[in-house]
Design an enzyme around this catalytic site. Structure first.
Site, short mmCIF file in Angstrom:
data_model
loop_
_atom_site.label_atom_id
_atom_site.label_comp_id
_atom_site.label_asym_id
_atom_site.label_seq_id
_atom_site.Cartn_x
_atom_site.Cartn_y
_atom_site.Cartn_z
N CYS A 100 0.83 -1.21 0.00
CA CYS A 100 0.00 0.00 0.00
C CYS A 100 0.86 1.27 0.00
CB CYS A 100 -0.99 -0.04 1.15
SG CYS A 100 -2.41 1.04 0.84
N HIS A 150 -3.21 -5.28 1.66
CA HIS A 150 -2.61 -5.52 2.98
C HIS A 150 -2.71 -7.00 3.39
CE1 HIS A 150 -2.29 -1.27 4.37
NE2 HIS A 150 -3.29 -1.09 3.52
N GLU A 158 -1.07 -8.54 5.48
CA GLU A 158 -0.78 -8.70 6.91
C GLU A 158 -2.06 -8.66 7.75
OE1 GLU A 158 -0.36 -6.09 5.13
OE2 GLU A 158 -0.86 -4.28 6.23
N1 GLN Z 1 -3.45 6.49 0.98
C1 GLN Z 1 -2.19 6.22 1.60
C2 GLN Z 1 -1.05 7.00 0.88
O1 GLN Z 1 -1.29 7.59 -0.10
C3 GLN Z 1 -1.88 4.74 1.59
C4 GLN Z 1 -2.88 4.00 2.44
C5 GLN Z 1 -2.37 2.75 3.08
O2 GLN Z 1 -1.18 2.47 3.14
N2 GLN Z 1 -3.28 1.98 3.62
O3 GLN Z 1 0.05 6.99 1.36
#
Ligand code: GLN
Length: 204
Positions: free
Chosen positions: A81, A181, A183
């Site tokens: 992410c 994610h 995890e």
């Molecule tokens: N929206 C976040 C970003 O732009 C990422 C979100 C996340 O890691 N769950 O950094």
């Protein structure tokens, strides 16, 4: 061979969940906040969180340059992410631009790509190299991969729902990134895949 030692960048984000998933996959998992800790690991996970905050803190903790150097130098690194955003070479103009990322994967990503209204959702993802059922993935204000350059390989696409077809997992040699994610779901296969990457890098 002894268990690989894998760090989780512990400046912000869901560090504990990654430490747990890495231990379950057979690694010695340690939080990384200092350059000396970074030097001690065979591989690194960049967790989800807020990519802008993580970059800012990396600079404050004087880790930015050593992180870039180790990533460039071949340290296996997995970004989930926000971690995917940090490993991307390019950020789409559609999102608020990040001043600097760590870079390394020849992709452009779009931040918060699935829409800000949709804070989180779940979908199935088919991932090359992961046997069995598709990965049931959790997305939280997630990026998607807008464009894959010749250096990187798409690994996973959403197979269900409105986002079907979107690329949400990529690999470039020693670097792995997912929009989602793993995890958080108790499915250890992505962490297992990464632990194998780290073991492979140690044995070469
Ligand atoms: N929206 C976040 C970003 O732009 C990422 C979100 C996340 O890691 N769950 O950094």
């Amino acid at each position: 061979m002894s268990s690989p030692r894998i760090g989780v960048l512990a400046l912000q984000g869901d560090v504990r969940e990654h430490l747990r998933a890495l231990s379950a996959a057979g690694a010695v998992a340690v939080p990384v906040r200092r350059a000396a800790e970074l030097e001690s690991v065979d591989g690194l996970v960049l967790p989800g969180g807020e990519s802008t905050t993580i970059v800012k803190l990396a600079r404050t903790f004087d880790l930015l340059e050593s992180l870039r150097a180790r990533i460039k130098d071949g340290m296996p690194t997995y970004g989930s992410c926000a971690g995917m955003i940090l490993l991307a070479d390019r950020i789409d103009a559609g999102g608020s631009p990040l001043e600097e990322t760590f870079g390394g994967i020849d992709i452009s990503v779009r931040r918060n790509a699935f829409g800000r209204q949709v804070d989180s959702f779940e979908a199935d993802v088919a991932v090359d190299g992961i046997d069995g059922e598709p990965v049931h993935a959790v997305f939280i204000r997630a990026p998607w991969v807008e464009e894959v350059g010749p250096g990187a390989t798409p690994l996973g696409r959403v197979t269900t729902g409105d986002a079907a077809g979107r690329i949400v997992a990529v690999r470039q040699q020693h670097l792995l990134a997912t929009s989602f994610h793993p995890e958080l779901t108790g499915d250890g296969r992505i962490h297992g895949y990464f632990v194998d990457m780290v073991k492979g890098a140690r044995s070469t």
